[in-house]
Design a protein around this motif. Structure first.
Motif, mmCIF file in Angstrom:
data_model
loop_
_atom_site.group_PDB
_atom_site.id
_atom_site.type_symbol
_atom_site.label_atom_id
_atom_site.label_comp_id
_atom_site.label_asym_id
_atom_site.label_seq_id
_atom_site.Cartn_x
_atom_site.Cartn_y
_atom_site.Cartn_z
ATOM 1 N N VAL A 173 0.824 -1.215 0.000
ATOM 2 C CA VAL A 173 0.000 0.000 0.000
ATOM 3 C C VAL A 173 0.856 1.263 0.000
ATOM 4 C CG1 VAL A 173 -1.956 -1.141 1.106
ATOM 5 C CG2 VAL A 173 -0.211 -0.058 2.531
ATOM 6 N N ALA A 174 2.148 1.127 -0.241
ATOM 7 C CA ALA A 174 3.053 2.284 -0.181
ATOM 8 C C ALA A 174 2.627 3.421 -1.116
ATOM 9 C CB ALA A 174 4.483 1.845 -0.476
ATOM 10 N N PRO A 175 2.293 3.156 -2.390
ATOM 11 C CA PRO A 175 1.869 4.263 -3.254
ATOM 12 C C PRO A 175 0.615 4.970 -2.745
ATOM 13 C CG PRO A 175 2.467 2.346 -4.562
ATOM 14 C CD PRO A 175 2.406 1.891 -3.133
ATOM 15 N N LEU A 176 -0.329 4.204 -2.208
ATOM 16 C CA LEU A 176 -1.564 4.791 -1.692
ATOM 17 C C LEU A 176 -1.301 5.603 -0.424
ATOM 18 C CD1 LEU A 176 -3.911 1.710 -2.225
ATOM 19 C CD2 LEU A 176 -3.755 3.764 -3.642
ATOM 20 N N VAL A 177 -0.419 5.114 0.423
ATOM 21 C CA VAL A 177 -0.037 5.856 1.615
ATOM 22 C C VAL A 177 0.596 7.190 1.231
ATOM 23 C CG1 VAL A 177 1.574 5.902 3.560
ATOM 24 C CG2 VAL A 177 0.199 3.859 3.129
ATOM 25 N N ALA A 178 1.469 7.171 0.241
ATOM 26 C CA ALA A 178 2.123 8.404 -0.206
ATOM 27 C C ALA A 178 1.094 9.412 -0.705
ATOM 28 C CB ALA A 178 3.132 8.087 -1.305
ATOM 29 N N GLU A 179 0.081 8.938 -1.420
ATOM 30 C CA GLU A 179 -0.970 9.835 -1.910
ATOM 31 C C GLU A 179 -1.698 10.505 -0.748
ATOM 32 O OE1 GLU A 179 -3.594 7.720 -4.479
ATOM 33 O OE2 GLU A 179 -2.018 7.200 -5.915
ATOM 34 N N VAL A 180 -2.003 9.734 0.287
ATOM 35 C CA VAL A 180 -2.699 10.284 1.450
ATOM 36 C C VAL A 180 -1.826 11.319 2.156
ATOM 37 C CG1 VAL A 180 -3.609 9.760 3.750
ATOM 38 C CG2 VAL A 180 -4.165 8.265 1.813
ATOM 39 N N LEU A 181 -0.565 10.998 2.384
ATOM 40 C CA LEU A 181 0.330 11.925 3.074
ATOM 41 C C LEU A 181 0.471 13.227 2.300
ATOM 42 C CD1 LEU A 181 3.152 9.491 4.264
ATOM 43 C CD2 LEU A 181 1.147 10.282 5.543
ATOM 44 N N ASP A 182 0.591 13.123 0.986
ATOM 45 C CA ASP A 182 0.712 14.327 0.160
ATOM 46 C C ASP A 182 -0.581 15.144 0.194
ATOM 47 O OD1 ASP A 182 3.299 13.692 -0.547
ATOM 48 O OD2 ASP A 182 2.745 12.757 -2.443
ATOM 49 N N ARG A 183 -1.701 14.455 0.084
ATOM 50 C CA ARG A 183 -2.989 15.152 0.068
ATOM 51 C C ARG A 183 -3.268 15.850 1.402
ATOM 52 N NH1 ARG A 183 -5.558 11.504 -2.532
ATOM 53 N NH2 ARG A 183 -6.147 10.215 -0.768
ATOM 54 N N GLN A 184 -2.908 15.195 2.490
ATOM 55 C CA GLN A 184 -3.166 15.740 3.818
ATOM 56 C C GLN A 184 -2.039 16.626 4.341
ATOM 57 O OE1 GLN A 184 -5.954 15.643 5.543
ATOM 58 N NE2 GLN A 184 -6.953 14.459 3.922
ATOM 59 N N LYS A 185 -0.945 16.730 3.555
ATOM 60 C CA LYS A 185 0.202 17.556 3.942
ATOM 61 C C LYS A 185 0.725 17.160 5.329
ATOM 62 C CE LYS A 185 -0.936 21.518 1.038
ATOM 63 N NZ LYS A 185 -1.899 20.785 0.200
ATOM 64 N N PRO A 238 -6.950 -4.497 3.891
ATOM 65 C CA PRO A 238 -5.835 -3.607 4.212
ATOM 66 C C PRO A 238 -6.264 -2.404 5.054
ATOM 67 C CG PRO A 238 -5.722 -4.286 1.927
ATOM 68 C CD PRO A 238 -7.050 -4.762 2.442
ATOM 69 N N TRP A 239 -5.451 -2.114 6.053
ATOM 70 C CA TRP A 239 -5.702 -0.976 6.946
ATOM 71 C C TRP A 239 -5.524 0.349 6.218
ATOM 72 C CZ3 TRP A 239 -2.658 3.049 8.640
ATOM 73 C CH2 TRP A 239 -3.082 3.742 9.787
ATOM 74 N N ALA A 240 -4.515 0.402 5.383
ATOM 75 C CA ALA A 240 -4.239 1.634 4.640
ATOM 76 C C ALA A 240 -4.557 1.406 3.161
ATOM 77 C CB ALA A 240 -2.769 2.040 4.796
ATOM 78 N N PRO A 241 -5.138 2.437 2.527
ATOM 79 C CA PRO A 241 -5.416 3.777 3.067
ATOM 80 C C PRO A 241 -6.789 3.930 3.713
ATOM 81 C CG PRO A 241 -5.870 3.778 0.734
ATOM 82 C CD PRO A 241 -5.390 2.373 1.072
ATOM 83 N N ALA A 242 -7.556 2.837 3.841
ATOM 84 C CA ALA A 242 -8.937 2.925 4.325
ATOM 85 C C ALA A 242 -9.055 3.623 5.674
ATOM 86 C CB ALA A 242 -9.539 1.519 4.407
ATOM 87 N N VAL A 243 -8.131 3.316 6.602
ATOM 88 C CA VAL A 243 -8.174 3.936 7.927
ATOM 89 C C VAL A 243 -7.264 5.152 8.004
ATOM 90 C CG1 VAL A 243 -7.792 3.543 10.396
ATOM 91 C CG2 VAL A 243 -8.727 1.716 8.981
ATOM 92 N N LEU A 244 -6.191 5.138 7.253
ATOM 93 C CA LEU A 244 -5.170 6.173 7.390
ATOM 94 C C LEU A 244 -5.723 7.576 7.185
ATOM 95 C CD1 LEU A 244 -2.237 7.037 7.763
ATOM 96 C CD2 LEU A 244 -1.884 6.640 5.313
ATOM 97 N N GLU A 245 -6.409 7.801 6.078
ATOM 98 C CA GLU A 245 -6.883 9.166 5.821
ATOM 99 C C GLU A 245 -7.982 9.592 6.791
ATOM 100 O OE1 GLU A 245 -6.995 12.190 2.185
ATOM 101 O OE2 GLU A 245 -7.583 10.131 1.704
ATOM 102 N N PRO A 246 -8.993 8.773 7.072
ATOM 103 C CA PRO A 246 -9.970 9.185 8.089
ATOM 104 C C PRO A 246 -9.343 9.438 9.457
ATOM 105 C CG PRO A 246 -10.824 7.340 6.820
ATOM 106 C CD PRO A 246 -9.388 7.508 6.424
#
Length: 274
Positions: A38-50, A223-231
């Motif tokens: 889920v690394a690419p999806l995690v990166a998208e969330v981190l970038d989007r959420q700054k 998978p926990w991320a990104p389903a839980v990570l961004e919320p």
């Protein structure tokens, strides 16, 4: 030129940190490597959420069949460095401490879970254990051009006072996680669904907590991320929390200042603000 570039980067990092808005409810999100699924999806969330995080990296087996520190992931790691994230060692071969040996010189029973020796048990000297911590740190430098923090996380958080003392002698302070910061992405989905893990984290996390999740867990079906990570990030921000890297953690700031040494050139990139 490399030395000059790194000196500039170091000065820029200090200045950027000093300029960060005041926050009385910091949390410290850390992500261990895992399968990288889920690394690419995690990166998208981190970038989007700054949001900036601290990654603990080991050369773990990935879903592609390589490892999380191979050249397939070079661009990904370099992008995380450019975004302002921090890095630290998770031991190169994801080496579990299994026990202390009774010996005059410190020796430890260990078991790598990655690499060619995965699954076998060994007795290592303190120098051999430290070398495996350092190998992961140096590989991060090779991939990103950015010096990792002088910190490490033992796989599973398994250590002993003797192991921690020897790691400090070779320049590495250990980082675990807060009880409420265990985000549960290693747990089975049927007993710990994502909505339950999210609600639990939002209810229990407190200011100053170090949070732990992974870039992919092979055994978890949902998978926990990104389903839980961004919320989770959105929910914590709504409650007044801000996200900081371990470079700014009060427990480790002095250690980092005393042990952080430049290693390779990198291009300064402004750190994100929450």
């Amino acid at each position: 030129m490399a030395r000059i570039g790194l000196a500039a980067l170091s000065l820029w990092t200090v200045a950027a940190s000093a300029a960060a808005p005041a926050c009385d409810k910091p949390v410290y999100l850390t992500l261990d490597t895992g399968t990288m699924s889920v690394a690419p999806l995690v990166a998208e969330v981190l970038d989007r959420q700054k949001v900036n995080v601290t990654f603990f990296a080991a050369a773990e087996r990935t879903v592609e069949g390589g490892d999380s520190l191979d050249n397939h992931w070079r661009a990904w790691w370099k992008a995380r460095a450019a975004a302002g994230d921090e890095f630290a060692s998770h031991t190169y071969d994801h080496v579990y401490w299994r026990g202390d040996e009774k010996s005059v010189a410190p020796r430890f029973r260990v078991q790598p879970s990655a690499g060619a020796l995965a699954g076998r048990q060994f007795t290592w000297t303190a120098a051999e254990y430290c070398a495996n911590i350092e190998q992961a740190s140096q590989r991060i430098v090779d991939l990103t051009g950015k010096k990792p923090l002088p910190l490490f996380r033992a796989p599973g958080g398994k250590t002993s006072p003797k192991l921690l003392a020897e790691a400090r002698k070779c320049g590495y302070e250990h980082v675990g996680w807060s009880p409420a910061g265990f985000l549960g992405d290693e747990l089975p989905s049927d007993k710990y669904p994502n909505d339950k893990l999210l609600a639990q984290a939002l209810q229990n996390i407190r200011a100053g907590d170090i949070l732990l999740a992974h870039l992919g867990i092979r055994s978890r079906q949902d998978p926990w991320a990104p389903a839980v990570l961004e919320p989770l990030i959105v929910g914590l921000k709504r409650e007044g929390f801000c996200f900081r890297t371990l470079r700014e953690h009060p427990k480790y700031k002095e250690w980092i200042a005393a042990h952080d040494q430049p290693a390779a050139a990198a291009t300064p990139t402004p750190a994100r603000q929450p």
